[in-house]
Enzyme design. Structure first.
Site, PDB file in Angstrom:
ATOM      1  N   GLY A 155       0.856  -1.183   0.000  1.00 53.80           N
ATOM      2  CA  GLY A 155       0.000   0.000   0.000  1.00 53.80           C
ATOM      3  C   GLY A 155       0.890   1.229   0.000  1.00 53.80           C
ATOM      4  O   GLY A 155       1.854   1.295  -0.755  1.00 53.80           O
TER       5      GLY A 155
ATOM      6  N   SER B  62       5.659  -5.415  -1.442  1.00 53.68           N
ATOM      7  CA  SER B  62       5.541  -4.016  -1.843  1.00 53.68           C
ATOM      8  C   SER B  62       6.002  -3.128  -0.681  1.00 53.68           C
ATOM      9  O   SER B  62       7.148  -3.203  -0.271  1.00 53.68           O
ATOM     10  CB  SER B  62       4.115  -3.714  -2.298  1.00 53.68           C
ATOM     11  OG  SER B  62       4.007  -2.434  -2.849  1.00 53.68           O
ATOM     12  N   ALA B  63       5.121  -2.301  -0.117  1.00 53.84           N
ATOM     13  CA  ALA B  63       5.511  -1.467   1.022  1.00 53.84           C
ATOM     14  C   ALA B  63       6.036  -2.311   2.171  1.00 53.84           C
ATOM     15  O   ALA B  63       6.983  -1.922   2.861  1.00 53.84           O
ATOM     16  CB  ALA B  63       4.320  -0.628   1.487  1.00 53.84           C
TER      17      ALA B  63
ATOM     18  N   HIS C  97       8.556  -3.138  -7.296  1.00 50.65           N
ATOM     19  CA  HIS C  97       7.748  -2.914  -8.504  1.00 50.65           C
ATOM     20  C   HIS C  97       8.580  -2.315  -9.643  1.00 50.65           C
ATOM     21  O   HIS C  97       8.055  -1.549 -10.463  1.00 50.65           O
ATOM     22  CB  HIS C  97       6.569  -1.967  -8.243  1.00 50.65           C
ATOM     23  CG  HIS C  97       5.593  -2.449  -7.219  1.00 50.65           C
ATOM     24  ND1 HIS C  97       4.695  -3.460  -7.442  1.00 50.65           N
ATOM     25  CD2 HIS C  97       5.378  -2.042  -5.932  1.00 50.65           C
ATOM     26  CE1 HIS C  97       3.957  -3.656  -6.358  1.00 50.65           C
ATOM     27  NE2 HIS C  97       4.360  -2.817  -5.423  1.00 50.65           N
TER      28      HIS C  97
ATOM     29  N   GLU D  24       8.618  -7.082 -10.518  1.00 51.45           N
ATOM     30  CA  GLU D  24       7.475  -7.744  -9.899  1.00 51.45           C
ATOM     31  C   GLU D  24       7.629  -9.263  -9.945  1.00 51.45           C
ATOM     32  O   GLU D  24       8.121  -9.832 -10.915  1.00 51.45           O
ATOM     33  CB  GLU D  24       6.181  -7.293 -10.569  1.00 51.45           C
ATOM     34  CG  GLU D  24       5.895  -5.825 -10.323  1.00 51.45           C
ATOM     35  CD  GLU D  24       4.432  -5.456 -10.492  1.00 51.45           C
ATOM     36  OE1 GLU D  24       3.701  -6.224 -11.124  1.00 51.45           O
ATOM     37  OE2 GLU D  24       4.033  -4.384  -9.988  1.00 51.45           O
TER      38      GLU D  24
END
Length: 288
Positions: A128, A160-161, A197, A233
């Site tokens: 997020g 991700s985060a 990413h 990714e």
């Protein structure tokens, strides 16, 4: 072979004179050193999806490596979710991990989040907005606690985060700074920065906006003592013990991008899937 970023995107190479005029970064507040268990296991995932996959359904092999056949309950940290509810995020992650045999409970279900971290058998941090994630972890008083528990051997996965915060700081996140944490310091499970990413702009025609490579070049120009590994990714770094790291991901995964301090600006090396290395080698002048 080492290529400059400007070669990569067919642009002009920055000269050393131009870089010499760039202001140097102020000293950073170091994360206090901690004893690291030889049983520490950390999975740093670039993303929750890969090509046309469903949510985390490409990562079975990654979780098998992390949990080594065990099926611990996971304490889920949903604080990176901004445009949506924690309940909905918890349900999404529960559905994904059900296939792997894990029960997921979000930290927002607990009256005492610090107690929840102290008692967690494994910890998962979702993606997020990294700024919101870090701010909320500081507000809940759990950032240092998670670092301590994971360094003591509690398995950790983050995508991700949630992967970005495994670095010493959040400075190489892609996210807009919508919140202001009291510090940029994060977990520091690895001693270098990553960029999740990642998608190269090589060969892109008519691209006039700032690219990801431009941003990473600025980071390296300002922080002369640092290097950055960018994760396409689907890929992940799997850290065991204090220093051992392996590049993992689907069989058709891209090699990682190691953005480096070069003699004439930023330089690039690639780190293929399956590479095992000592994290202390990701420094200016280091060689795997």
């Amino acid at each position: 072979m080492s290529l400059t970023r400007r070669t990569l995107i067919q642009s002009a190479v920055l000269g050393t004179a131009a870089l010499a005029s760039v202001a140097q970064a102020k000293p950073k507040t170091a994360i206090p050193p901690q004893k690291v268990s030889p049983n520490r296991r950390v999975l740093i995932q670039s993303s929750s999806r890969y090509h046309n996959s469903g949510y985390l359904d490409f990562a079975a092999d990654q979780y098998e490596k992390l949990f080594q056949g065990e099926k611990p309950d996971l304490l889920f940290i949903p604080y990176a979710r901004v445009a949506g509810s924690y309940d909905g995020y918890e349900k999404q992650v529960q559905d994904a991990f059900k296939a792997y045999g894990h029960k997921i409970v979000s930290i927002h279900r607990f009256a005492n989040p610090q107690k929840a971290v102290r008692e967690a058998k494994a910890i998962a941090v979702g993606g997020g907005n990294t700024w919101a994630l870090v701010t909320r972890m500081y507000e809940a008083g759990i950032l240092d606690l998670i670092r301590e528990r994971v360094n003591a051997g509690v398995p950790y996965c983050g995508w991700s985060a949630g992967g970005n915060v495994a670095c010493p700081t959040l400075r190489t996140t892609n996210d807009m700074p919508i919140a202001e944490p009291p510090s940029f310091n994060t977990f520091g499970f690895i001693p270098f920065q990553t960029n999740p990413h990642f998608q190269s702009s090589a060969g892109t025609q008519g691209l006039n906006n700032e690219t990801r490579e431009d941003r990473l070049e600025e980071f390296l120009a300002y922080n002369k003592d640092e290097e950055v590994i960018a994760l396409p990714e689907g890929t992940a770094l799997f850290l065991t013990g204090e220093y051992d790291c392996e590049v993992i991901g689907p069989k058709d995964s891209e090699a990682l991008y190691w953005f480096r301090q070069g003699e004439k600006g930023m330089a690039l090396e690639r780190i293929p899937l399956g590479t095992k290395f000592d994290v202390r080698k990701i420094v200016p002048g280091g060689k795997l």
